[in-house]
Design a protein around this motif. Structure first.
Motif, short mmCIF file in Angstrom:
data_model
loop_
_atom_site.label_atom_id
_atom_site.label_comp_id
_atom_site.label_asym_id
_atom_site.label_seq_id
_atom_site.Cartn_x
_atom_site.Cartn_y
_atom_site.Cartn_z
N LEU A 199 4.80 -2.50 6.34
CA LEU A 199 5.08 -3.36 5.30
C LEU A 199 5.13 -2.68 4.09
O LEU A 199 4.34 -1.71 4.20
CB LEU A 199 4.03 -4.40 5.58
N ASP A 200 5.77 -3.09 3.12
CA ASP A 200 6.15 -2.45 1.84
C ASP A 200 5.51 -2.94 0.82
O ASP A 200 5.02 -2.38 -0.30
CB ASP A 200 7.44 -2.09 1.61
N PHE A 201 5.30 -4.40 0.77
CA PHE A 201 4.82 -5.04 -0.56
C PHE A 201 4.36 -6.53 0.01
O PHE A 201 4.89 -6.92 0.91
CB PHE A 201 5.58 -4.90 -1.70
N LEU A 202 3.55 -7.22 -1.04
CA LEU A 202 2.99 -8.67 -0.97
C LEU A 202 3.35 -9.22 -2.03
O LEU A 202 3.31 -8.88 -2.97
CB LEU A 202 1.62 -8.48 -0.65
N ILE A 203 3.86 -10.28 -1.77
CA ILE A 203 4.38 -11.38 -2.96
C ILE A 203 3.43 -12.53 -2.77
O ILE A 203 3.74 -13.22 -1.57
CB ILE A 203 5.61 -11.80 -2.85
N ILE A 215 2.20 -7.01 -4.99
CA ILE A 215 1.50 -5.63 -4.74
C ILE A 215 2.03 -4.79 -3.62
O ILE A 215 2.38 -5.16 -2.49
CB ILE A 215 0.11 -5.85 -4.19
N TYR A 216 2.62 -3.40 -4.12
CA TYR A 216 3.17 -2.62 -3.32
C TYR A 216 2.17 -1.66 -2.34
O TYR A 216 1.02 -1.42 -3.01
CB TYR A 216 4.12 -1.54 -4.11
N TYR A 217 2.78 -1.28 -1.27
CA TYR A 217 1.92 -0.42 -0.52
C TYR A 217 2.69 0.97 -0.34
O TYR A 217 3.33 1.10 0.23
CB TYR A 217 1.78 -0.93 1.00
N PRO A 218 2.26 1.86 -1.32
CA PRO A 218 2.89 3.30 -1.30
C PRO A 218 2.65 4.24 -0.43
O PRO A 218 1.59 3.95 0.07
CB PRO A 218 3.09 3.55 -2.94
N ASN A 219 3.30 5.31 -0.29
CA ASN A 219 2.77 6.43 0.45
C ASN A 219 1.55 7.13 -0.28
O ASN A 219 1.39 7.10 -1.38
CB ASN A 219 3.95 7.50 0.63
N GLU A 220 0.75 7.68 0.67
CA GLU A 220 -0.57 8.20 -0.18
C GLU A 220 -0.31 9.62 0.32
O GLU A 220 0.03 10.12 1.31
CB GLU A 220 -1.71 7.73 0.55
N VAL A 221 -1.01 10.43 -0.58
CA VAL A 221 -1.40 11.78 -0.30
C VAL A 221 -3.08 12.02 0.13
O VAL A 221 -3.82 11.62 -0.77
CB VAL A 221 -1.14 12.47 -1.58
#
Length: 308
Positions: A114-118, A248-254
């Motif tokens: 999933l990439d984002f929540l609305i 709310i976006y769920y981006p890549n994390e380092v």
């Protein structure tokens, strides 16, 4: 009489010179150029003394449908609230307002994550009530799999206030991972796979935001809403609900993790691999210089008496 080769072997020559000559200076320069540049290349490219490393991963994030909403309806501290926790709703009494809620999560690039929540919320209000600030708490399931398997419960906190009463609030941001210490490079890491809010507790202190964030911030691994963009709209008609939209976006994390031995050796081998190239090049440079007597030396075949 015809001759033919019955055996062959390479002849070894030793090139000798005194200390204070061009040949000695040439060898000092060659040694420096052979061993120092590979060290600099390896250091500049990957970091020669690295003790920690990073990798990039998109987390698996899912909304847990646990929500706590607090809305200030006057400058004197009056408020209305709602949550998905029955015990808290029972304690709110006349301050309880039950909104209409719709939630949608999307996998925009079809990669299985999933990439984002609305989230869209409409809060009914009395004609005399006006909204001056909004606090919204949402909980998530957060997982990582590439190195160690990380499973935890986390939250996002949305907040906005204004001196002018509002009719709508649109707010967006990124759900970012916060690390105080590096994650292990393998195994299961699930010490924070517990509810951020104890929804079974009958005590009001369990739902107090100060207590929730006080214990949450003690963790080494949390999530926080960053790059927040709020849009506050004024002019609510009497009897209309207050509208809240959150994206709310769920981006890549380092992800940081301690450098294990195998990867540590890979950094060291990077120096060796560059060094081999320099050794090959300067071996041929030396052969050309000494065989053609570019600098003066005394060639002595091995096995012949040395010059005195």
């Amino acid at each position: 009489m015809a001759f033919y080769e019955v055996y062959s072997h390479p002849a070894l020559l030793r090139y000798k010179t005194s200390v204070c000559t061009k040949a000695t200076l040439f060898m000092i320069v060659v040694v420096c150029l052979t061993y120092i540049p590979p060290l600099l290349v390896a250091y500049r490219s990957q970091g020669f003394w690295i003790k920690r490393s990073t990798y990039e991963e998109q987390p698996v994030v899912k909304f847990q449908y646990q929500t706590l909403l607090v809305v200030a309806t006057s400058v004197r501290g009056d408020y209305v609230a709602w949550s998905t926790f029955p015990h808290l709703n029972n304690m709110l009494g006349a301050n309880l307002r039950i909104p209409t809620l719709s939630v949608r999560e999307e996998d925009q690039n079809q990669d299985g994550k999933l990439d984002f929540l609305i989230l869209k919320l409409q809060l009914p209000l009395k004609p005399e009530e006006q909204v001056y600030s909004v606090q919204l708490l949402l909980t998530f399931s957060y997982q990582l799999f590439r190195m160690s398997t990380v499973v935890m419960q986390s939250l996002a906190y949305l907040q906005h206030s204004s001196s002018v009463p509002g009719a709508k609030l649109f707010i967006s941001g990124d759900l970012r991972l916060q690390q105080r210490t590096p994650l292990p490079h393998r195994g299961l890491y699930n010490i924070y796979n517990v509810s951020v809010i104890d929804g079974t507790s009958p005590f009001a202190s369990a739902y107090d935001l100060d207590n929730i964030f006080g214990s949450y911030q003690e963790r080494n691994l949390t999530t926080v809403l960053s790059c927040v963009v709020p849009v506050w709209t004024v002019g609510r008609a009497a009897g209309s609900p207050f509208e809240l939209t959150a994206k709310i976006y769920y981006p890549n994390e380092v992800i940081r993790y301690p450098l294990i031995f195998i990867i540590f050796m890979k950094f060291k081998l990077s120096y060796v691999s560059v060094l081999l190239v320099f050794l090959w090049v300067f071996e041929r440079v030396q052969r050309f210089v000494f065989q053609n007597q570019v600098v003066t030396t005394v060639p002595i075949p091995v096995g012949k008496p040395h010059l005195s």
